[in-house]
Design a protein around this motif. Sequence first.
Motif, PDB file in Angstrom:
ATOM      1  N   GLU A  77     -13.473  41.888  50.987  1.00 36.64           N
ATOM      2  CA  GLU A  77     -12.110  41.903  51.518  1.00 36.64           C
ATOM      3  C   GLU A  77     -11.876  40.733  52.466  1.00 36.64           C
ATOM      4  OE1 GLU A  77     -10.120  45.351  52.598  1.00 36.64           O
ATOM      5  OE2 GLU A  77     -11.238  46.710  51.305  1.00 36.64           O
ATOM      6  N   SER A  78     -12.891  40.372  53.236  1.00 38.23           N
ATOM      7  CA  SER A  78     -12.760  39.199  54.112  1.00 38.23           C
ATOM      8  C   SER A  78     -12.556  37.939  53.277  1.00 38.23           C
ATOM      9  CB  SER A  78     -14.006  39.056  54.984  1.00 38.23           C
ATOM     10  OG  SER A  78     -14.195  40.202  55.782  1.00 38.23           O
ATOM     11  N   TYR A  79     -13.299  37.839  52.186  1.00 38.46           N
ATOM     12  CA  TYR A  79     -13.157  36.680  51.298  1.00 38.46           C
ATOM     13  C   TYR A  79     -11.764  36.644  50.666  1.00 38.46           C
ATOM     14  CZ  TYR A  79     -13.456  34.064  46.940  1.00 38.46           C
ATOM     15  OH  TYR A  79     -13.198  33.216  45.893  1.00 38.46           O
ATOM     16  N   CYS A  80     -11.284  37.790  50.196  1.00 38.20           N
ATOM     17  CA  CYS A  80      -9.967  37.837  49.544  1.00 38.20           C
ATOM     18  C   CYS A  80      -8.858  37.439  50.516  1.00 38.20           C
ATOM     19  CB  CYS A  80      -9.709  39.233  48.989  1.00 38.20           C
ATOM     20  SG  CYS A  80     -10.778  39.691  47.603  1.00 38.20           S
ATOM     21  N   PHE A  81      -8.934  37.935  51.750  1.00 38.01           N
ATOM     22  CA  PHE A  81      -7.915  37.596  52.744  1.00 38.01           C
ATOM     23  C   PHE A  81      -7.950  36.098  53.052  1.00 38.01           C
ATOM     24  CE2 PHE A  81      -5.790  37.220  56.758  1.00 38.01           C
ATOM     25  CZ  PHE A  81      -4.871  38.249  56.805  1.00 38.01           C
ATOM     26  N   ALA A  82      -9.157  35.554  53.271  1.00 41.63           N
ATOM     27  CA  ALA A  82      -9.277  34.122  53.574  1.00 41.63           C
ATOM     28  C   ALA A  82      -8.804  33.269  52.407  1.00 41.63           C
ATOM     29  CB  ALA A  82     -10.726  33.788  53.926  1.00 41.63           C
ATOM     30  N   LEU A  83      -9.118  33.694  51.181  1.00 39.63           N
ATOM     31  CA  LEU A  83      -8.706  32.934  49.998  1.00 39.63           C
ATOM     32  C   LEU A  83      -7.189  32.905  49.871  1.00 39.63           C
ATOM     33  CD1 LEU A  83      -9.521  31.487  47.348  1.00 39.63           C
ATOM     34  CD2 LEU A  83      -9.501  33.734  46.250  1.00 39.63           C
ATOM     35  N   ALA A  84      -6.553  34.073  50.012  1.00 43.27           N
ATOM     36  CA  ALA A  84      -5.093  34.136  49.887  1.00 43.27           C
ATOM     37  C   ALA A  84      -4.412  33.360  51.009  1.00 43.27           C
ATOM     38  CB  ALA A  84      -4.642  35.593  49.898  1.00 43.27           C
ATOM     39  N   PHE A  85      -4.936  33.478  52.211  1.00 45.88           N
ATOM     40  CA  PHE A  85      -4.366  32.775  53.363  1.00 45.88           C
ATOM     41  C   PHE A  85      -4.445  31.262  53.157  1.00 45.88           C
ATOM     42  CE2 PHE A  85      -4.416  32.850  58.333  1.00 45.88           C
ATOM     43  CZ  PHE A  85      -3.199  32.193  58.339  1.00 45.88           C
ATOM     44  N   SER A  86      -5.596  30.769  52.715  1.00 46.22           N
ATOM     45  CA  SER A  86      -5.749  29.323  52.507  1.00 46.22           C
ATOM     46  C   SER A  86      -4.848  28.822  51.381  1.00 46.22           C
ATOM     47  CB  SER A  86      -7.209  28.988  52.200  1.00 46.22           C
ATOM     48  OG  SER A  86      -7.628  29.591  50.991  1.00 46.22           O
ATOM     49  N   GLU A  87      -4.648  29.648  50.343  1.00 46.68           N
ATOM     50  CA  GLU A  87      -3.767  29.242  49.246  1.00 46.68           C
ATOM     51  C   GLU A  87      -2.317  29.149  49.708  1.00 46.68           C
ATOM     52  OE1 GLU A  87      -4.065  28.312  46.015  1.00 46.68           O
ATOM     53  OE2 GLU A  87      -6.195  28.101  46.443  1.00 46.68           O
TER      54      GLU A  87
END
Length: 607
Positions: free
Chosen positions: A538-548
């Motif tokens: 979930e931390s990875y998914c949030f960081a990925l979406a935020f960076s995109e």
Amino acid sequence: MSEFDKTRKSIGANNLDDKARREMFDKFQSAGGKVVSDKDKKREEALRKQKEQPQIRQGDRSQAGGRDPRQNQSSRSNKVPTKQAAPKPNQFMDRKALEDEMGNFFNKMAVRFKCWISRVTSFSSSDLLPAFMSELNIAGKKALLEMNFVGNDLLGNPAYAAKIAKELDTQNPLYIELLGRMHKVYDNVELNQLLEGHNAAPDLPISISRVRQPIYSIFKKLYYMYPFQGSYVKAVSLGYQALEKLEGKPASVYNTKRKRALQEFDVLYGTIFDKLYLAVLRSENKNIPLLSTYMENVLGILPEEKLGQRKQGEELDEISGGAHIEEEDTEETPEEKPVDPEEGLSKELKYGLKLMRSIPLEQLRKRHDPRGEHDLIPAGDKALLTWLFFKEFDEEYSFVMTTKKIDLKPTIVGGSKMDYREKLIDLYETTRAIHEQFRIYDQYYKELESHLKNPGANYIEASKKTSALETKRSQQSRNVRVTAKDFLQKGAELLSKLIADMKGKKEIVTNMETLMTFDLMESKKRLNKKPIKQCIMESYCFALAFSERLESGDLFGGVPELSAEEMEKEFGIKVASSAPEGELLEPGTESSAEDENFGVDPSILSD
């Protein structure tokens, strides 16, 4: 006295005896002299005059007794001997000879040297260097995306697209054709295919044969546009001028978009295009001229696809609304299903966007700005939204980067030891810069608001100061977002390595099935009592979406605030509809149904 007598007297010929005269005569003859009589002299003069006169035949005289100039001219032209034209040498070499010329030793060495100097490939290998792939990933992708945004602005709105096309057609029908063609250059699937290997191993070169198809495809689309660069620049300027008249927003909005678009266009054709050309030459191993029939054959350029064939008023697929229908059909047409804009996104990215939208914006502000220190900044401010989402990540997800409850075992990567715990902690230390950049932005914004309330009596000076403060605000807003984006991209990359290990060898994360538990003070975190593998995911998914979103989404761009349409699209979702408005939704109090909706997708970890 005649001239002859004067000469005789001056040389004293009368005083000479016969012997002396004879000796003098012999000397004259030995020197080439001869006796000339008056008759001979007259005869030679007559011959000389006769030679100087033109030879006129009797039939060449006209009735008036003069010469006919036309006949004389034709007679002279007939006397000039006609020379046969020598056959012209063949200016074009045959294809086989041309190929041999482009592929000879010296041209191959020239191509290798150019690619080496431009850092596209090394001199001895045709593999594409990591620096070149990184440039395509960052500068190239950004430039292509910006050209896509230009097409969306000018041709994507059904309310204005036809009017803009009509106005630009009065100038030149080519302009709309250029905007439409450039709009289609960006292809996310194609770029992912090109950059997939580089993203997996950023420090390793990529075989040119592996990415040959996407490189040739992108270069081909840019090749069509290459001769019309000046016309495209003018089309963008005229298009935004027309859009400004139709929408009526401040001119600074359109000037910013136009400047950003032209800046990225310069990057695209000033750097990226040239290096793609070198990559094509290295792949072909020939020094092919850029503008040549041979290059067109290599790329598969078709005459019917070349630009400049559109006629005034002709519709393009890129123009929203299509042709105007004068008579509507009475038959009811079946309703088309709305297309999901997130259809092509990965499961991780979709889930990350879902997490970011799980809390309404108003509650997000109350949670991370409880004292209202930033109430002056509007809700649609991109720097404020970046800071709020970062605070959400910091509070709910960043613990995976610092906690000792996750057992991360050092491993060997590329022959050297890799300690992911140390890497994550070092990266988290850089988050101080995000807080500092937003503090500076908040200061600039308050200074601008204070000036707008009391601009002063001098209008010119006040206007200059307003412009300067707005520029500082815009630049600092970009600094906030860029700093956050760099942190999130690096964090997502490190977390993706942990996820890959959990799906594969299971050597780094040794306690992935253990439940993450927090003490009483932090027990309200939404990931409390969740498996460690879910916390990392979930931390990875949030960081990925935020960076995109910062890289190419709604939080990207030079305009410091979101539009009304973007605000409605991104923040119109109410997750906790039963909760009173303005009430903070605590993650720990979510219902079981909500926990199912926002729990990690099991299929993500099961891949």
